[in-house]
Scaffold this motif. Structure first.
Motif, short mmCIF file in Angstrom:
data_model
loop_
_atom_site.label_atom_id
_atom_site.label_comp_id
_atom_site.label_asym_id
_atom_site.label_seq_id
_atom_site.Cartn_x
_atom_site.Cartn_y
_atom_site.Cartn_z
N GLY A 1 8.78 29.65 -23.80
CA GLY A 1 7.77 29.70 -22.99
C GLY A 1 6.08 29.26 -23.75
O GLY A 1 6.32 28.95 -24.83
N THR A 2 5.04 29.42 -22.89
CA THR A 2 3.95 29.32 -23.40
C THR A 2 3.14 30.66 -23.90
O THR A 2 3.14 31.59 -22.99
CB THR A 2 3.14 28.60 -22.51
N TYR A 3 2.67 30.68 -25.15
CA TYR A 3 1.99 31.72 -25.65
C TYR A 3 0.68 31.55 -25.75
O TYR A 3 -0.01 30.51 -26.09
CB TYR A 3 2.72 32.33 -26.92
N THR A 4 -0.03 32.68 -25.49
CA THR A 4 -1.64 32.46 -25.57
C THR A 4 -2.08 33.47 -26.75
O THR A 4 -1.94 34.59 -26.85
CB THR A 4 -2.34 32.92 -24.28
N VAL A 5 -2.89 32.70 -27.52
CA VAL A 5 -3.57 33.46 -28.63
C VAL A 5 -4.99 33.68 -28.42
O VAL A 5 -5.84 32.65 -28.12
CB VAL A 5 -3.55 32.71 -30.02
N THR A 6 -5.66 34.98 -28.43
CA THR A 6 -6.93 35.34 -28.34
C THR A 6 -7.42 36.08 -29.54
O THR A 6 -6.83 36.58 -30.17
CB THR A 6 -6.96 36.26 -26.84
N TYR A 7 -8.85 35.68 -29.48
CA TYR A 7 -9.46 36.09 -30.89
C TYR A 7 -10.76 36.60 -30.52
O TYR A 7 -11.52 35.87 -29.69
CB TYR A 7 -9.46 35.43 -32.11
N GLU A 8 -11.22 37.75 -30.98
CA GLU A 8 -12.66 38.36 -30.80
C GLU A 8 -13.08 38.71 -32.13
O GLU A 8 -12.54 40.14 -32.61
CB GLU A 8 -12.65 39.39 -29.72
N VAL A 9 -14.01 38.21 -32.76
CA VAL A 9 -14.38 38.66 -34.38
C VAL A 9 -15.73 38.48 -34.34
O VAL A 9 -16.73 37.93 -33.44
CB VAL A 9 -13.71 37.51 -35.32
N VAL A 10 -16.33 38.97 -35.39
CA VAL A 10 -18.02 38.94 -35.80
C VAL A 10 -18.08 38.14 -36.91
O VAL A 10 -17.57 38.55 -38.00
CB VAL A 10 -18.50 40.34 -35.78
N SER A 11 -18.63 37.02 -36.83
CA SER A 11 -19.02 36.17 -38.06
C SER A 11 -19.72 36.87 -38.98
O SER A 11 -20.70 38.07 -38.84
CB SER A 11 -19.55 34.81 -37.59
N ALA A 12 -19.86 36.43 -40.33
CA ALA A 12 -20.56 37.01 -41.31
C ALA A 12 -22.17 36.95 -41.18
O ALA A 12 -22.94 37.46 -41.74
CB ALA A 12 -20.23 36.59 -42.72
N ASP A 13 -22.48 35.98 -40.11
CA ASP A 13 -24.00 35.92 -39.82
C ASP A 13 -24.40 37.16 -38.82
O ASP A 13 -25.51 36.61 -38.13
CB ASP A 13 -24.39 34.54 -39.75
N SER A 14 -23.42 37.82 -38.31
CA SER A 14 -23.50 38.54 -37.37
C SER A 14 -23.27 38.53 -35.93
O SER A 14 -23.68 39.15 -35.22
CB SER A 14 -25.08 39.37 -37.64
N HIS A 15 -23.04 37.32 -35.68
CA HIS A 15 -22.86 36.90 -34.45
C HIS A 15 -21.25 37.06 -33.77
O HIS A 15 -20.51 36.70 -34.59
CB HIS A 15 -23.28 35.26 -34.15
N PRO A 16 -21.21 37.55 -32.61
CA PRO A 16 -19.86 37.50 -32.18
C PRO A 16 -19.05 36.43 -31.62
O PRO A 16 -20.05 35.38 -31.16
CB PRO A 16 -19.97 38.43 -30.98
N VAL A 17 -17.85 35.98 -32.06
CA VAL A 17 -17.24 34.55 -31.77
C VAL A 17 -15.89 35.08 -30.85
O VAL A 17 -15.16 36.05 -31.48
CB VAL A 17 -16.89 34.05 -33.06
N ALA A 18 -15.45 34.31 -30.01
CA ALA A 18 -14.57 34.45 -29.24
C ALA A 18 -13.72 33.32 -28.85
O ALA A 18 -14.55 32.30 -28.56
CB ALA A 18 -14.77 35.71 -27.99
N GLY A 19 -12.43 33.34 -28.42
CA GLY A 19 -11.88 32.12 -27.87
C GLY A 19 -10.28 32.46 -27.81
O GLY A 19 -9.77 33.67 -28.07
N ALA A 20 -9.55 31.43 -27.19
CA ALA A 20 -8.22 31.35 -27.10
C ALA A 20 -7.49 30.10 -27.10
O ALA A 20 -8.12 28.92 -26.84
CB ALA A 20 -7.99 32.28 -25.76
N TYR A 21 -6.25 30.03 -27.36
CA TYR A 21 -5.52 28.61 -27.43
C TYR A 21 -4.22 28.91 -27.06
O TYR A 21 -3.64 30.14 -27.04
CB TYR A 21 -5.71 27.81 -28.63
N THR A 22 -3.37 28.08 -26.76
CA THR A 22 -2.03 28.08 -26.54
C THR A 22 -1.12 27.27 -27.42
O THR A 22 -1.39 26.46 -27.80
CB THR A 22 -1.71 27.94 -24.98
N PHE A 23 0.11 27.79 -27.61
CA PHE A 23 1.29 26.97 -28.00
C PHE A 23 2.55 27.45 -27.44
O PHE A 23 2.65 28.27 -26.56
CB PHE A 23 1.46 27.33 -29.40
N SER A 24 3.59 26.58 -27.55
CA SER A 24 4.79 27.01 -26.80
C SER A 24 5.89 27.03 -27.78
O SER A 24 6.17 26.40 -28.69
CB SER A 24 5.00 25.93 -25.71
N ILE A 25 7.02 27.75 -27.39
CA ILE A 25 8.10 27.90 -28.01
C ILE A 25 9.14 27.07 -27.21
O ILE A 25 9.64 27.66 -26.07
CB ILE A 25 8.78 29.46 -28.21
N GLY A 26 9.82 26.29 -27.60
CA GLY A 26 11.08 25.50 -26.89
C GLY A 26 10.41 24.57 -26.17
O GLY A 26 10.69 23.28 -26.20
#
Length: 684
Positions: free
Chosen positions: A103-128
Motif C-alpha cells: 500500500g501507500t505510506y505517508t512520511v511527515t516531518y516537522e523540524v526546526v532549521s538551523a536558522d530558527s525557522h520551522p519547516v514541515a512537509g510530507a510525501y508518499t511512497f508505496s510498497i508492492g
C-alpha cells in the motif's frame, strides 16, 4: 530668475553604486531555510520489499524531537519505532516496524532549521503497489495561523524598534548634538527601545508554540518556554534583552548628562565615550539576529555573520536616521530648528550607509541566490527585485532631499538677517516670504497683528509689539514699587501683570520664529522629500521582513531538483537528479543521470555533476551501481568515462531485465570525502 542645480558628483556616485548593486544582486539580508533535498525511499516510488527505515536529507542541519518524523500506513497508523536520529551530516532517519503490508505510506516531518525557522512537509511512497490512504499527505502545518501571524508582527516591530533606536541615537550623536535636548527626538529613541524590548519578550513567549503546535493556548506554556531557552534562538533573544538593559543606560546618559553638559573638551570626551559604547551595544544587538538566523548557516558563515552585522548597522543608520530627521523637521521647537549643517552631516552618513548596504547586499544575495534564474523563478528572487526597486526609489528621493538641503544652506544667511531684523523690532522680509507673493505676506501680517493684539495689557493699553509692552510693564512696576514700598497688594498685582506680559512676549516670539521657519521654502521642500523617503522606507522594511521568512532561491531550486527527481519523457529515456553532500570543501552539488532508452538491454548513461548554482565541475571520481533487489541481481558496477568538465558517459550498459532498479551513484570530492546517493527508478 531660475537657478539650475547641477547634479552633485556624490549623488552621481550614489546612483551608480545603487545601479551596480541592482545589477549584481541588490541589498538583502541573507536567508537559509532548510529544505528537503533527498529521501529514501524517494517520493512516489514503488518498492517491492518493505524498507527497514526511512531517511530524509535536508539542505542544512535541523532540530528534531520524538515526533518530528512519522510514517503512516494507508489507514493512518504510525509504523515508525523509536525516535528519529542523525545518520550522517544532514541526513536523519527513523526505523520502521517489520512485516509492513502493501500500500501507500505517508512520511511527515516537522523540524526546526538551523536558522530558527520551522519547516514541515510530507510525501508518499508505496510498497508492492499504490493504494488508497486516509492520510491527507499535506503534512503538519507550522509557522502559520494566528500564532504565525503574531510572530511575524513581532519580527517587524523588533526590526523597526532596532532601526529607530540605533538610527535615532546615531543622528543625535553624529549629526545634531543639540537634538539631545529636543523632547520629540527623546520620545522617538525611547519609543524604539520600548518597541524592541516588548517585541523581544513577545517573540520569546510565542517561540514555543510557533515552532511546535501553533496553538494560541500554548503561548504561555512554561514547559515550551523552558525548551525555547535551551535553543540557539532562545539564547539569542535572552542576550538581546541583556543588551537592551545596557542600551537603557546609554539612553539615560545621552538625554540626561550629555544634553546638560556645556560645549567643550569635557563634552567632546563624553561624545567619544558614548559613540564607542553605542557602537558596541548596536553591534551586539545586530549579532543577536546574525547568530541565530540566516547568516549563521549555509555558505561561509564565518564571513556571512560579520557582513550581516554591518548590513543591519547600515540599515539602522540610514532608515533610523531618516526617521529622526523627519521628526526633527516637523516636531523640533521653533527656537531649536534643525540646522542645514546637521542635514548635510546626515546626508554624508546616509551616503556611507548606502555604500555599505550595496557591498554587503551583493555578497549576501550571491550567497543565497546562486544563479541569475533564481531572480525570476523563485519567490525570494522576486521579493529581492521588489526590494531593489524600492532602494532605487529611495536613492532618487534622497537626491531630491540633497538639493533642498543645498537651498536651505543658501538661504541660511538671509534667515539670520531676518531674525536680526525681527529682534530689532522690524518686521523681517525673507527671500522665501517675498517669493511667496502678496497674499502670503498679507496672511503673515495678519498673524503678526493677532499675536500683537493678544499682548494688550490689563489696563486696556495695546502696545505696538511685545517688546514695547514689556518695557511699559517694567516701567510701571518700577514706578509702583518706588511710590508705595511695602504695599503687598500692589506688588502682587504687578507681579501677576509682569508674568502675564512675559508669557505674551514668549508667545509672540514663538509665533514669529515659527512663521520664519515655515516660510522657508527650502525647509518646506526638505520636509516633503524626507516624508516621501520615510513612506517608502516603511514599505521597504516590510519587504525586508518578508525576505527573512522566505526560502532562498538557492535552496528552493535544490529542493525542486530533489522532489522532481524521476521523470520519464515520451521517448523512453529516464532522468534522475540526486543532490549530494560529502561534507568537505566544495562537497555539495547535484548529480544528474540520464539513461537512454531505460529498457532491458543496452543503454547509454550520461552523468553530469553540477554545483548547487548549476555550474558544472569535476570531481576526482564517480561510480554507478545498479541493483534489482527483488530478483537479487547486482550490484552491477559501471565506470563512466570522463568526457568534459562535469560530464561522464558510458555506452552499452546492459540492464538484464525490467523492474524497480536501485541506482546508486558514489561521488568522491577529495581523498577522504565521499558519499553515495541512491534512488529507485522503474526500468522497462
Amino acid at each position: 530668475m531660475t537657478r539650475t542645480i547641477a547634479p552633485r558628483p556624490r549623488t552621481l556616485v550614489l546612483l551608480l553604486l545603487a545601479a551596480l548593486g541592482a545589477l549584481l544582486a541588490g541589498a538583502a539580508p541573507a536567508s537559509a531555510h532548510a529544505a528537503l533535498t533527498g529521501s529514501d525511499p524517494a517520493q512516489g516510488v514503488v518498492v517491492q520489499q518493505p524498507p527497514a527505515r526511512v531517511s530524509l536529507t535536508f539542505s542544512e542541519k535541523v532540530a528534531m524531537n520524538g515526533d518530528s518524523l512519522r510514517v503512516l500506513d494507508p489507514r493512518g497508523r504510525p509504523v515508525q519505532t523509536g525516535a528519529p536520529g542523525n545518520v550522517r551530516g544532514t541526513t536523519y532517519a527513523v526505523r520502521l516496524e517489520g512485516g509492513l503490508g502493501k500500500g501507500t505510506y505517508t512520511v511527515t516531518y516537522e523540524v526546526v532549521s538551523a536558522d530558527s525557522h520551522p519547516v514541515a512537509g510530507a510525501y508518499t511512497f508505496s510498497i508492492g503497489a499504490p493504494s488508497k490512504t486516509v492520510v491527507s499527505g499535506t503534512g503538519p502545518t507550522v509557522g502559520g495561523g494566528v500564532v504565525g501571524g503574531l510572530y511575524q508582527v513581532g519580527r517587524y516591530v523588533s526590526y523597526a524598534g532596532y532601526l529607530v533606536l540605533v538610527g535615532g541615537a546615531a543622528f543625535v550623536l553624529l549629526c545634531w548634538r543639540r537634538g539631545a535636548g529636543v523632547r520629540a527626538l527623546q520620545r522617538l529613541v525611547v519609543g524604539g527601545w520600548l518597541a524592541l524590548t516588548a517585541a523581544t519578550l513577545w517573540l520569546l513567549l510565542l517561540r514555543g508554540s510557533y515552532t511546535t503546535t501553533g496553538k494560541v493556548a500554548d503561548v504561555f506554556d512554561l514547559g515550551l518556554l523552558g525548551q525555547v531557552l535551551e535553543t540557539k534562538p532562545g539564547a539569542a533573544l535572552v542576550s538581546r534583552l541583556l543588551l537592551l538593559a545596557a542600551a537603557a543606560l546609554f539612553i539615560a546618559v545621552l538625554f540626561g548628562t550629555y544634553q546638560r553638559r556645556e560645549e567643550g573638551a569635557e563634552k567632546r570626551d563624553l561624545t567619544f565615550g558614548l559613540g564607542i559604547g553605542g557602537v558596541v551595544v548596536a553591534a551586539g544587538l545586530a549579532t543577536s539576529w546574525a547568530m541565530s538566523e540566516h547568516a549563521s548557516v549555509g555558505l561561509q558563515p564565518g564571513i556571512a555573520m560579520p557582513v550581516d552585522v554591518v548590513h543591519l548597522l547600515a540599515v539602522a543608520a540610514w532608515l533610523g536616521g531618516l526617521t529622526a530627521l523627519l521628526v526633527a523637521l516637523y516636531r523640533a521647537p521653533a527656537g531649536t530648528p534643525v540646522e542645514a549643517a546637521a542635514v548635510r552631516r546626515f546626508s554624508r552618513l546616509a551616503f556611507g550607509s548606502v555604500v555599505a548596504l550595496v557591498v554587503t547586499g551583493v555578497y549576501q544575495s550571491w550567497r543565497q541566490l546562486g544563479s541569475w534564474s533564481a531572480f525570476t523563478d523563485t519567490r525570494y528572487g522576486q521579493l529581492l527585485l521588489a526590494k531593489i526597486a524600492l532602494v532605487a526609489v529611495m536613492v532618487g528621493l534622497a537626491s531630491v532631499s540633497r538639493r533642498w538641503t543645498g537651498r536651505l544652506a543658501d538661504q541660511g544667511a538671509a534667515g539670520d538677517r531676518a531674525a536680526d531684523e525681527a529682534g530689532a523690532g522690524r518686521e523681517p522680509v525673507t527671500a522665501a516670504r517675498a517669493a511667496a507673493g502678496p497674499d502670503t505676506e498679507a496672511a503673515a501680517d495678519t498673524g503678526t497683528a493677532d499675536a500683537r493684539s493678544a499682548g494688550t495689557g490689563p489696563a486696556g493699553t495695546r502696545p505696538t509689539d511685545a517688546r514695547s509692552a514689556g518695557t511699559a510693564g517694567q516701567g510701571a512696576d518700577a514706578a509702583d514699587t518706588a511710590a508705595a514700598p511695602g504695599s503687598a497688594p500692589a506688588n502682587s498685582a504687578d507681579s501677576r501683570r509682569a508674568a502675564q506680559l512675559a508669557r505674551q512676549r514668549a508667545a509672540v516670539d514663538a509665533a514669529r520664529r515659527k512663521r520664519l521657519r515655515d516660510g522657508d521654502a527650502g525647509r518646506f521642500g526638505l520636509r516633503r522629500s524626507v516624508l516621501a523617503e520615510a513612506a517608502v522606507a516603511v514599505v521597504l522594511l516590510a519587504v525586508t521582513t518578508a525576505l527573512t521568512q522566505t526560502e532562498p532561491g538557492r535552496t528552493e531550486q535544490e529542493a525542486k531538483a530533489a522532489t522532481g527527481a524521476v521523470t520519464a519523457p515520451t521517448n523512453g529515456s529516464l532522468s534522475l537528479s540526486l543532490p549530494f553532500d560529502t561534507g568537505g570543501t566544495d562537497g555539495k552539488g547535484v548529480v544528474a543521470l540520464d539513461i537512454d532508452p531505460a529498457h532491458a538491454g543496452a543503454n547509454a548513461l550520461h552523468l553530469f555533476v553540477r554545483k548547487p548554482g548549476g555550474q558544472p565541475f569535476d570531481v576526482p571520481e564517480v561510480k554507478i551501481a545498479l541493483t534489482l533487489e527483488a530478483k537479487k541481481i547486482g550490484p552491477l558496477s559501471v565506470a563512466p568515462e570522463h568526457i568534459t568538465t562535469g560530464h561522464w558517459s558510458a555506452d552499452g550498459v546492459q540492464i538484464p531485465m525490467a523492474g524497480d532498479w536501485k541506482i546508486a551513484v558514489t561521488v568522491r570530492t577529495s581523498d577522504i570525502d565521499e558519499v553515495t546517493v541512491s534512488q529507485n527508478a522503474q526500468i522497462g
